[in-house]
Scaffold this motif. Structure first.
Motif, PDB file in Angstrom:
ATOM      1  N   MET A   1      42.212  -9.022  64.016  1.00 18.48           N
ATOM      2  CA  MET A   1      43.004  -8.196  64.922  1.00 18.48           C
ATOM      3  C   MET A   1      42.044  -7.418  65.825  1.00 18.48           C
ATOM      4  O   MET A   1      41.094  -6.816  65.368  1.00 18.48           O
ATOM      5  CB  MET A   1      43.868  -7.232  64.099  1.00 18.48           C
ATOM      6  CG  MET A   1      44.833  -6.439  64.930  1.00 18.48           C
ATOM      7  SD  MET A   1      45.942  -5.395  63.956  1.00 18.48           S
ATOM      8  CE  MET A   1      46.802  -6.573  62.981  1.00 18.48           C
ATOM      9  N   THR A   2      42.286  -7.451  67.106  1.00 23.40           N
ATOM     10  CA  THR A   2      41.429  -6.750  68.058  1.00 23.40           C
ATOM     11  C   THR A   2      42.091  -5.445  68.479  1.00 23.40           C
ATOM     12  O   THR A   2      43.313  -5.291  68.366  1.00 23.40           O
ATOM     13  CB  THR A   2      41.179  -7.607  69.313  1.00 23.40           C
ATOM     14  OG1 THR A   2      42.407  -7.732  70.023  1.00 23.40           O
ATOM     15  CG2 THR A   2      40.633  -8.967  68.955  1.00 23.40           C
ATOM     16  N   PRO A   3      41.315  -4.484  68.988  1.00 22.34           N
ATOM     17  CA  PRO A   3      41.916  -3.244  69.482  1.00 22.34           C
ATOM     18  C   PRO A   3      42.959  -3.469  70.574  1.00 22.34           C
ATOM     19  O   PRO A   3      43.882  -2.679  70.728  1.00 22.34           O
ATOM     20  CB  PRO A   3      40.719  -2.460  70.017  1.00 22.34           C
ATOM     21  CG  PRO A   3      39.567  -2.952  69.205  1.00 22.34           C
ATOM     22  CD  PRO A   3      39.863  -4.426  68.977  1.00 22.34           C
ATOM     23  N   ASP A   4      42.849  -4.576  71.310  1.00 24.48           N
ATOM     24  CA  ASP A   4      43.853  -4.868  72.338  1.00 24.48           C
ATOM     25  C   ASP A   4      45.207  -5.188  71.712  1.00 24.48           C
ATOM     26  O   ASP A   4      46.252  -4.860  72.261  1.00 24.48           O
ATOM     27  CB  ASP A   4      43.403  -6.027  73.219  1.00 24.48           C
ATOM     28  CG  ASP A   4      42.223  -5.656  74.108  1.00 24.48           C
ATOM     29  OD1 ASP A   4      42.032  -4.456  74.373  1.00 24.48           O
ATOM     30  OD2 ASP A   4      41.507  -6.575  74.532  1.00 24.48           O
ATOM     31  N   ASP A   5      45.175  -5.853  70.557  1.00 24.57           N
ATOM     32  CA  ASP A   5      46.404  -6.201  69.840  1.00 24.57           C
ATOM     33  C   ASP A   5      46.933  -5.029  69.021  1.00 24.57           C
ATOM     34  O   ASP A   5      48.086  -5.030  68.606  1.00 24.57           O
ATOM     35  CB  ASP A   5      46.165  -7.368  68.889  1.00 24.57           C
ATOM     36  CG  ASP A   5      45.790  -8.644  69.618  1.00 24.57           C
ATOM     37  OD1 ASP A   5      46.159  -8.798  70.795  1.00 24.57           O
ATOM     38  OD2 ASP A   5      45.104  -9.474  69.003  1.00 24.57           O
ATOM     39  N   ALA A  46      44.530   4.802  59.312  1.00 21.28           N
ATOM     40  CA  ALA A  46      44.823   3.385  59.076  1.00 21.28           C
ATOM     41  C   ALA A  46      44.209   2.521  60.177  1.00 21.28           C
ATOM     42  O   ALA A  46      43.654   1.450  59.900  1.00 21.28           O
ATOM     43  CB  ALA A  46      46.330   3.166  59.004  1.00 21.28           C
ATOM     44  N   TRP A  47      44.273   2.977  61.413  1.00 21.42           N
ATOM     45  CA  TRP A  47      43.704   2.225  62.532  1.00 21.42           C
ATOM     46  C   TRP A  47      42.192   2.112  62.375  1.00 21.42           C
ATOM     47  O   TRP A  47      41.615   1.047  62.567  1.00 21.42           O
ATOM     48  CB  TRP A  47      44.058   2.904  63.855  1.00 21.42           C
ATOM     49  CG  TRP A  47      43.625   2.136  65.055  1.00 21.42           C
ATOM     50  CD1 TRP A  47      44.319   1.166  65.705  1.00 21.42           C
ATOM     51  CD2 TRP A  47      42.376   2.276  65.761  1.00 21.42           C
ATOM     52  NE1 TRP A  47      43.591   0.688  66.763  1.00 21.42           N
ATOM     53  CE2 TRP A  47      42.393   1.351  66.823  1.00 21.42           C
ATOM     54  CE3 TRP A  47      41.269   3.082  65.599  1.00 21.42           C
ATOM     55  CZ2 TRP A  47      41.334   1.222  67.708  1.00 21.42           C
ATOM     56  CZ3 TRP A  47      40.205   2.955  66.482  1.00 21.42           C
ATOM     57  CH2 TRP A  47      40.248   2.017  67.530  1.00 21.42           C
ATOM     58  N   LYS A  48      41.549   3.227  61.999  1.00 22.16           N
ATOM     59  CA  LYS A  48      40.093   3.212  61.818  1.00 22.16           C
ATOM     60  C   LYS A  48      39.700   2.279  60.685  1.00 22.16           C
ATOM     61  O   LYS A  48      38.653   1.633  60.746  1.00 22.16           O
ATOM     62  CB  LYS A  48      39.573   4.618  61.558  1.00 22.16           C
ATOM     63  CG  LYS A  48      39.539   5.469  62.805  1.00 22.16           C
ATOM     64  CD  LYS A  48      38.953   6.837  62.517  1.00 22.16           C
ATOM     65  CE  LYS A  48      38.829   7.652  63.785  1.00 22.16           C
ATOM     66  NZ  LYS A  48      38.219   8.973  63.534  1.00 22.16           N
ATOM     67  N   ALA A  49      40.528   2.206  59.640  1.00 20.53           N
ATOM     68  CA  ALA A  49      40.237   1.295  58.535  1.00 20.53           C
ATOM     69  C   ALA A  49      40.328  -0.164  58.988  1.00 20.53           C
ATOM     70  O   ALA A  49      39.579  -1.019  58.512  1.00 20.53           O
ATOM     71  CB  ALA A  49      41.209   1.547  57.383  1.00 20.53           C
ATOM     72  N   ARG A  50      41.233  -0.429  59.925  1.00 26.19           N
ATOM     73  CA  ARG A  50      41.373  -1.785  60.457  1.00 26.19           C
ATOM     74  C   ARG A  50      40.302  -2.121  61.492  1.00 26.19           C
ATOM     75  O   ARG A  50      40.046  -3.293  61.772  1.00 26.19           O
ATOM     76  CB  ARG A  50      42.749  -1.970  61.093  1.00 26.19           C
ATOM     77  CG  ARG A  50      43.890  -1.956  60.121  1.00 26.19           C
ATOM     78  CD  ARG A  50      45.211  -2.364  60.768  1.00 26.19           C
ATOM     79  NE  ARG A  50      45.593  -1.579  61.927  1.00 26.19           N
ATOM     80  CZ  ARG A  50      46.312  -0.460  61.880  1.00 26.19           C
ATOM     81  NH1 ARG A  50      46.715   0.047  60.735  1.00 26.19           N
ATOM     82  NH2 ARG A  50      46.634   0.169  63.009  1.00 26.19           N
ATOM     83  N   HIS A  51      39.700  -1.111  62.089  1.00 27.18           N
ATOM     84  CA  HIS A  51      38.701  -1.301  63.151  1.00 27.18           C
ATOM     85  C   HIS A  51      37.440  -0.488  62.844  1.00 27.18           C
ATOM     86  O   HIS A  51      37.127   0.469  63.556  1.00 27.18           O
ATOM     87  CB  HIS A  51      39.267  -0.868  64.511  1.00 27.18           C
ATOM     88  CG  HIS A  51      40.511  -1.579  64.889  1.00 27.18           C
ATOM     89  ND1 HIS A  51      40.524  -2.845  65.414  1.00 27.18           N
ATOM     90  CD2 HIS A  51      41.822  -1.219  64.801  1.00 27.18           C
ATOM     91  CE1 HIS A  51      41.765  -3.223  65.641  1.00 27.18           C
ATOM     92  NE2 HIS A  51      42.572  -2.258  65.266  1.00 27.18           N
ATOM     93  N   PRO A  52      36.726  -0.855  61.789  1.00 26.11           N
ATOM     94  CA  PRO A  52      35.496  -0.099  61.461  1.00 26.11           C
ATOM     95  C   PRO A  52      34.510  -0.128  62.629  1.00 26.11           C
ATOM     96  O   PRO A  52      34.374  -1.130  63.312  1.00 26.11           O
ATOM     97  CB  PRO A  52      34.929  -0.812  60.248  1.00 26.11           C
ATOM     98  CG  PRO A  52      35.784  -1.982  59.989  1.00 26.11           C
ATOM     99  CD  PRO A  52      36.924  -1.991  60.948  1.00 26.11           C
ATOM    100  N   GLY A  53      33.893   0.990  62.869  1.00 22.44           N
ATOM    101  CA  GLY A  53      32.918   1.088  63.949  1.00 22.44           C
ATOM    102  C   GLY A  53      33.534   1.484  65.280  1.00 22.44           C
ATOM    103  O   GLY A  53      32.810   1.784  66.225  1.00 22.44           O
ATOM    104  N   SER A  54      34.854   1.492  65.388  1.00 24.84           N
ATOM    105  CA  SER A  54      35.524   1.916  66.614  1.00 24.84           C
ATOM    106  C   SER A  54      35.756   3.404  66.568  1.00 24.84           C
ATOM    107  O   SER A  54      35.812   4.012  65.509  1.00 24.84           O
ATOM    108  CB  SER A  54      36.872   1.207  66.782  1.00 24.84           C
ATOM    109  OG  SER A  54      36.680  -0.162  66.906  1.00 24.84           O
ATOM    110  N   GLN A  55      35.934   3.967  67.746  1.00 23.15           N
ATOM    111  CA  GLN A  55      36.207   5.409  67.797  1.00 23.15           C
ATOM    112  C   GLN A  55      37.584   5.675  68.259  1.00 23.15           C
ATOM    113  O   GLN A  55      38.230   5.305  69.028  1.00 23.15           O
ATOM    114  CB  GLN A  55      35.196   6.081  68.683  1.00 23.15           C
ATOM    115  CG  GLN A  55      33.831   5.966  68.079  1.00 23.15           C
ATOM    116  CD  GLN A  55      32.942   7.137  68.424  1.00 23.15           C
ATOM    117  OE1 GLN A  55      33.407   8.180  68.849  1.00 23.15           O
ATOM    118  NE2 GLN A  55      31.675   6.969  68.230  1.00 23.15           N
TER     119      GLN A  55
END
Length: 55
Positions: A1-5, A46-55
Motif C-alpha cells: 500500500m502506498t501513501p497515495d492509496d 495506525a497510518w504510521k504503522a502501515r508506512h514506516p519511515g513516513s512523516q
C-alpha cells in the motif's frame, strides 16, 4: 500500500473561541474536538504503522 492509496490522516481544526457559547451545553464544541483529536491520533498511529519511515 502506498501513501497515495492510503493518505495521511488530517488533523481536526480546534474550535475558535467564538464557537463555544459558554452556557454549559451537554456536548460542547470542545468535547467534540477532543473526541475528534483522539480519533485522529489513533488513525495517525495506525497510518504510521502501515508506512514506516513516513512523516
Amino acid at each position: 500500500m502506498t501513501p497515495d492509496d492510503d493518505p495521511h490522516p488530517i488533523e481536526p481544526e480546534p474550535p475558535l473561541p467564538s464557537d463555544c457559547c459558554n452556557s454549559g451545553c451537554p456536548i460542547c464544541v470542545h468535547d467534540l474536538y477532543t473526541e475528534q483529536l483522539q480519533h485522529y491520533r489513533e488513525q495517525l498511529a495506525a497510518w504510521k504503522a502501515r508506512h514506516p519511515g513516513s512523516q
